[in-house]
Motif scaffolding. Structure first.
Motif, PDB file in Angstrom:
ATOM      1  N   PHE A 133       0.832  -1.192   0.000  1.00 30.42           N
ATOM      2  CA  PHE A 133       0.000   0.000   0.000  1.00 30.42           C
ATOM      3  C   PHE A 133       0.873   1.251   0.000  1.00 30.42           C
ATOM      4  O   PHE A 133       1.935   1.291   0.621  1.00 30.42           O
ATOM      5  CB  PHE A 133      -0.901   0.012   1.240  1.00 30.42           C
ATOM      6  N   ASP A 134       0.399   2.291  -0.722  1.00 32.90           N
ATOM      7  CA  ASP A 134       1.036   3.602  -0.617  1.00 32.90           C
ATOM      8  C   ASP A 134      -0.066   4.658  -0.595  1.00 32.90           C
ATOM      9  O   ASP A 134      -1.247   4.368  -0.821  1.00 32.90           O
ATOM     10  CB  ASP A 134       2.029   3.851  -1.755  1.00 32.90           C
ATOM     11  N   ASP A 135       0.323   5.904  -0.346  1.00 38.93           N
ATOM     12  CA  ASP A 135      -0.666   6.964  -0.147  1.00 38.93           C
ATOM     13  C   ASP A 135      -1.484   7.253  -1.394  1.00 38.93           C
ATOM     14  O   ASP A 135      -2.628   7.719  -1.300  1.00 38.93           O
ATOM     15  CB  ASP A 135       0.029   8.246   0.322  1.00 38.93           C
ATOM     16  N   THR A 136      -0.921   7.017  -2.582  1.00 36.49           N
ATOM     17  CA  THR A 136      -1.681   7.288  -3.802  1.00 36.49           C
ATOM     18  C   THR A 136      -2.917   6.390  -3.896  1.00 36.49           C
ATOM     19  O   THR A 136      -3.949   6.800  -4.436  1.00 36.49           O
ATOM     20  CB  THR A 136      -0.798   7.074  -5.043  1.00 36.49           C
ATOM     21  N   LEU A 137      -2.813   5.189  -3.353  1.00 39.85           N
ATOM     22  CA  LEU A 137      -3.972   4.291  -3.355  1.00 39.85           C
ATOM     23  C   LEU A 137      -5.096   4.864  -2.511  1.00 39.85           C
ATOM     24  O   LEU A 137      -6.273   4.784  -2.869  1.00 39.85           O
ATOM     25  CB  LEU A 137      -3.567   2.913  -2.813  1.00 39.85           C
ATOM     26  N   ARG A 138      -4.736   5.440  -1.357  1.00 46.90           N
ATOM     27  CA  ARG A 138      -5.764   6.018  -0.505  1.00 46.90           C
ATOM     28  C   ARG A 138      -6.435   7.207  -1.196  1.00 46.90           C
ATOM     29  O   ARG A 138      -7.651   7.378  -1.113  1.00 46.90           O
ATOM     30  CB  ARG A 138      -5.168   6.450   0.830  1.00 46.90           C
ATOM     31  N   GLU A 139      -5.621   8.015  -1.870  1.00 44.71           N
ATOM     32  CA  GLU A 139      -6.193   9.155  -2.580  1.00 44.71           C
ATOM     33  C   GLU A 139      -7.152   8.695  -3.671  1.00 44.71           C
ATOM     34  O   GLU A 139      -8.229   9.266  -3.852  1.00 44.71           O
ATOM     35  CB  GLU A 139      -5.068  10.009  -3.186  1.00 44.71           C
ATOM     36  N   ARG A 140      -6.757   7.638  -4.371  1.00 43.02           N
ATOM     37  CA  ARG A 140      -7.652   7.105  -5.403  1.00 43.02           C
ATOM     38  C   ARG A 140      -8.941   6.578  -4.789  1.00 43.02           C
ATOM     39  O   ARG A 140     -10.037   6.771  -5.337  1.00 43.02           O
ATOM     40  CB  ARG A 140      -6.954   5.977  -6.171  1.00 43.02           C
ATOM     41  N   ALA A 141      -8.797   5.898  -3.663  1.00 44.76           N
ATOM     42  CA  ALA A 141      -9.981   5.345  -3.009  1.00 44.76           C
ATOM     43  C   ALA A 141     -10.910   6.454  -2.533  1.00 44.76           C
ATOM     44  O   ALA A 141     -12.141   6.357  -2.662  1.00 44.76           O
ATOM     45  CB  ALA A 141      -9.559   4.470  -1.828  1.00 44.76           C
ATOM     46  N   LEU A 142     -10.341   7.537  -1.968  1.00 42.63           N
ATOM     47  CA  LEU A 142     -11.165   8.653  -1.522  1.00 42.63           C
ATOM     48  C   LEU A 142     -11.846   9.331  -2.706  1.00 42.63           C
ATOM     49  O   LEU A 142     -13.022   9.716  -2.628  1.00 42.63           O
ATOM     50  CB  LEU A 142     -10.301   9.659  -0.754  1.00 42.63           C
ATOM     51  N   THR A 143     -11.092   9.466  -3.803  1.00 39.42           N
ATOM     52  CA  THR A 143     -11.682  10.054  -5.008  1.00 39.42           C
ATOM     53  C   THR A 143     -12.838   9.206  -5.504  1.00 39.42           C
ATOM     54  O   THR A 143     -13.906   9.719  -5.871  1.00 39.42           O
ATOM     55  CB  THR A 143     -10.615  10.188  -6.109  1.00 39.42           C
ATOM     56  N   ARG A 144     -12.627   7.906  -5.518  1.00 36.26           N
ATOM     57  CA  ARG A 144     -13.691   6.991  -5.957  1.00 36.26           C
ATOM     58  C   ARG A 144     -14.893   7.074  -5.024  1.00 36.26           C
ATOM     59  O   ARG A 144     -16.042   7.072  -5.471  1.00 36.26           O
ATOM     60  CB  ARG A 144     -13.147   5.560  -5.995  1.00 36.26           C
ATOM     61  N   LEU A 145     -14.631   7.172  -3.717  1.00 33.49           N
ATOM     62  CA  LEU A 145     -15.720   7.241  -2.747  1.00 33.49           C
ATOM     63  C   LEU A 145     -16.545   8.506  -2.955  1.00 33.49           C
ATOM     64  O   LEU A 145     -17.782   8.473  -2.948  1.00 33.49           O
ATOM     65  CB  LEU A 145     -15.158   7.201  -1.330  1.00 33.49           C
ATOM     66  N   ARG A 146     -15.834   9.632  -3.159  1.00 35.51           N
ATOM     67  CA  ARG A 146     -16.556  10.884  -3.408  1.00 35.51           C
ATOM     68  C   ARG A 146     -17.343  10.815  -4.716  1.00 35.51           C
ATOM     69  O   ARG A 146     -18.486  11.291  -4.797  1.00 35.51           O
ATOM     70  CB  ARG A 146     -15.559  12.043  -3.442  1.00 35.51           C
ATOM     71  N   LEU A 147     -16.708  10.217  -5.728  1.00 39.06           N
ATOM     72  CA  LEU A 147     -17.381  10.108  -7.019  1.00 39.06           C
ATOM     73  C   LEU A 147     -18.631   9.236  -6.916  1.00 39.06           C
ATOM     74  O   LEU A 147     -19.671   9.549  -7.502  1.00 39.06           O
ATOM     75  CB  LEU A 147     -16.417   9.536  -8.066  1.00 39.06           C
TER      76      LEU A 147
END
Length: 738
Positions: A453-467
């Motif tokens: 895991f790295d931080d970019t994955l979390r950012e992608r997940a948050l973006t997906r969640l918001r979307l």
């Protein structure tokens, strides 16, 4: 004796008919008066049976006890004996008969008599035999007392005690009774039987009793006893462990209450002991089931989260080494489950879980998280390389061939994601989530991989969640619009129809392209509602334009995989066609090749039903998937769409241009229409005309347009045609394009 009466006195002189009692002096009269008053105060029925005359004197109070007035009872002994209960009369007669040899001793007997109104009274009869100078009985003198209330109370007490005994026996409880001062402890036979001790009930001391209690529970029981004895609790109730004589462990519920003297000091304590072993085992099983997976018996998600939380708590101490959380997902498990059946699938799941558990280090935790996902908590991980090496070692243990009961052999692989505690997690759920994100990224890259895991994955997940959240609001708030890209006839450039394309106008972010949200809509199931709306809106718009511009216009609407397989698409189409009158055969539904692989039989049935409704079917992106000629003769497909990648290679030395040629030749042989999409240059259009491709669409002709722009374009083209027709008429020439 005769008639139940005492025997007459032998040799007794016959009574004189008249006898004058001697005069009483003052003291004698006073004494007699005292006896009368005492008799009246005692509320007892006096009697005096003269055995010589066989006549009985009954006091008025005796008659009143039986409910009779003074004049209603005579002097016969039958007035007494006839009212005695038959079952008790024999004992009364035996008692009276025995008085002849009793030597003038008092007697007492209890029996039942019948009251005047018919109910039964219990009487206590006391009396004494009066003897003459020769020792012969001449009188029986005594009294009756009504003891009905006492006998009823005794009966109620007996019944209560019997009920208690039956309840104790029915409850299968052992009873105990402790005399505090003497330290004498009585234990019932059920108590000793419960512990497997022979010999029935026994008496011992409290220390002997404590010695039978498990060493860990003994201090708690002793403290509870002392608290209750001291008055600190209303009653005693403790669950403790003890040992059966056979060596097994028993769980018992010990209850008790102290009996206290006037000063409040406990002088005695009594209670029960109930075997609750079965209940405790059931509770332990329920607790186990709450934290373990029912199939594999491994810890479940809840228990893994708890242990991750404990590890995070320890990690706050500087000397604690970091740890890793891993998630393993079985690759292609659905294929195994569907092809070999759920029973074999369960065996595979158990085998994978067992292999992971066997390969873990002591102290690590392996848990089953969901159908085909397993989590691992691994302590003492030095760095990223150590974590990856450990995950690969576990994956290799799973990948060994697995023999099935039917003799087949399967090889399973797993994809893994890892999160390290060094990232500063505050909660176990966050760490498990990040391991899952890493695993999903690994699966999208290739199966059988291990990802950190790295931080970019979390950012992608948050973006997906918001979307996803915004997408749900968009469906409810009607933020979608349809754009329409013209599909032209390549031979003359006239517009034959349109493809309806969904666009999302976000209130803050503006226009969001389909590539950013269609895949997410598929995953969340929102595509079902979105697809129904697009079908209805596209058909409505087609009906309007057919009436305004040309009845021959057609409309292509895209259908997703979930729409085709999960939604009742046939019913939706039927409802839409009934609501909007269009020219038969002008509604086209576009599907992709991959849909035909999932469930061919069901797909065929749905497609045949759609065809019967007058709907045409178009196969989108033909040539990019698992293209097979069997599709073209098995399924009711009317149109092939050539993917833009083949169109862009047109006219160049690229071998892909040959594929476009082959597709058009194949379509001509099977009498299928062909639409080439993505045309951006006139050279591409010219190449396709040379292949006799009927239709084309792309930015070379027009981009996807909103409704208003389409109508302006169509009106402009109509005015242009009308102008050309007028010029041709003036010159006497036929109109162009006709």
């Amino acid at each position: 004796m005769s008639a139940g009466k005492p025997a007459p006195v032998k040799g007794a002189p016959a009574p004189s008919p008249v006898s004058t009692p001697p005069a009483l002096d003052h003291d004698e009269r006073l004494t007699l008066e005292r006896y009368r008053l005492a008799a009246a105060a005692s509320n007892e029925g006096l009697y005096d049976w003269d055995l010589r005359t066989d006549r009985v004197y009954y006091a008025e109070s005796w008659k009143a006890l039986l409910g009779y007035a003074e004049h209603e009872i005579g002097t016969s002994p039958d007035e007494w004996l006839s009212r005695v209960d038959p079952d008790d009369l024999i004992w009364l007669q035996a008692t009276l008969d025995a008085q002849a040899s009793a030597g003038g001793k008092p007697f007492q007997i209890e029996y039942r008599m019948t009251h005047r109104n018919g109910h039964v009274l219990w009487m206590m009869c006391r009396g004494i035999v009066v003897l003459d100078d020769e020792g012969e009985p001449i009188r029986i003198v005594g009294a009756h007392r009504d003891i009905t209330d006492r006998k009823n109370a005794e009966e109620q007490l007996r019944l209560s005690e019997e009920r208690y005994a039956l309840a104790a026996q029915g409850a299968n409880d052992g009873l105990w009774d402790w005399h505090v001062a003497s330290d004498e402890l009585y234990c019932s036979s059920r108590w000793t039987a419960m512990l497997g001790i022979g010999g029935g009930a026994r008496t011992s001391s409290m220390e002997d009793w404590y010695a039978q209690i498990d060493g860990e529970d003994r201090p708690r029981l002793r403290a509870a006893m002392e608290t209750h004895i001291a008055g600190g609790s209303a009653h005693l109730e403790e669950e403790v462990r003890t040992r059966h004589a056979g060596g097994g462990e028993l769980w018992v519920l010990i209850r008790g209450v102290a009996i206290r003297d006037e000063s409040g000091e406990a002088i005695r304590m009594a209670g029960s002991m109930t075997d609750i072993t079965a209940r405790k085992r059931a509770e332990q099983q329920l607790l186990f089931d709450a934290f373990h997976d029912g199939l594999t018996r491994l810890p479940n998600r809840m228990l893994l989260l708890d242990r991750i939380g404990q590890a995070l708590g320890r990690r706050r101490r500087p000397e604690e080494a970091q740890f890793a959380v891993m998630i393993f997902d079985i690759d292609h498990f659905k294929t195994v489950n569907d092809s070999l059946g759920p029973l074999v699938g369960d065996e595979v799941l158990c085998a994978v879980g067992q292999r992971l558990d066997d390969a873990r280090r002591a102290g690590d935790t392996v848990a089953r998280l969901s159908a085909d996902e397993y989590g691992v908590l691994m302590d003492g991980v030095l760095d990223v390389k150590a974590a990856v090496d450990a995950a690969e070692r576990l994956a290799a243990a799973v990948a060994k061939p697995l023999a099935l009961p039917n003799g087949d052999e399967v090889v399973m692989s797993v994809t893994a994601g890892i999160a390290l505690s060094g990232s500063g997690y505050a909660s176990a759920a966050d760490m498990l989530r990040d391991a899952g994100l890493a695993m999903f990224r690994a699966k999208t890259s290739a199966r059988g991989r291990v990802e950190m895991f790295d931080d970019t994955l979390r950012e992608r997940a948050l973006t997906r969640l918001r979307l996803e959240s915004d997408l749900r609001h968009a469906v409810e708030d009607h933020e979608f619009r349809l754009f329409y890209q013209p599909i032209v006839r390549l031979r003359d450039g006239t517009i034959a129809g349109f493809e309806a394309l969904m666009r999302w106008f976000h209130p803050q972010r503006g226009l969001i392209p389909p590539s950013d949200f269609v895949h997410l809509a598929e995953e969340t199931g929102l595509i079902l509602k979105m697809g129904r709306w697009a079908l209805a809106e596209g058909t409505r718009q087609l009906a309007e334009w057919q009436g305004r511009f040309s009845p021959d216009l057609f409309m292509s609407v895209n259908v997703s995989g979930r729409q085709l397989m999960e939604d009742d698409l046939v019913a939706a189409v039927t409802e839409t066609l009934a609501a909007h009158r269009i020219t038969p055969g002008t509604l086209k539904l576009e599907i992709t090749e991959s849909l035909l692989l999932d469930d061919p039989g069901r797909c065929l049935g749905i497609m045949e039903a759609l065809k019967s409704k007058g709907v045409k079917l178009s196969l989108d992106d033909f040539g990019t998937g698992f293209s097979s000629l069997s599709y073209l003769h098995r399924y009711p497909i009317g149109t092939l769409k050539i993917d833009r990648s083949f169109v862009r290679a047109a006219g160049e030395s690229d071998r892909r241009s040959a594929i476009a040629r082959i597709i058009t030749l194949l379509a001509q042989a099977l009498d299928l229409e062909v639409i080439a999409e993505g045309i951006e240059k006139e050279s591409e259009a010219e190449f396709l005309r040379g292949l006799h491709c009927q239709y084309g669409q792309g930015y070379h002709f027009a981009p996807p347009l909103p409704k208003e722009a389409v109508e302006d374009m169509m009106d402009g083209r109509r005015r242009e045609r009308e102008a050309l027709a007028g010029v041709s008429a003036l010159k006497g020439l036929p109109p162009k394009g006709r």
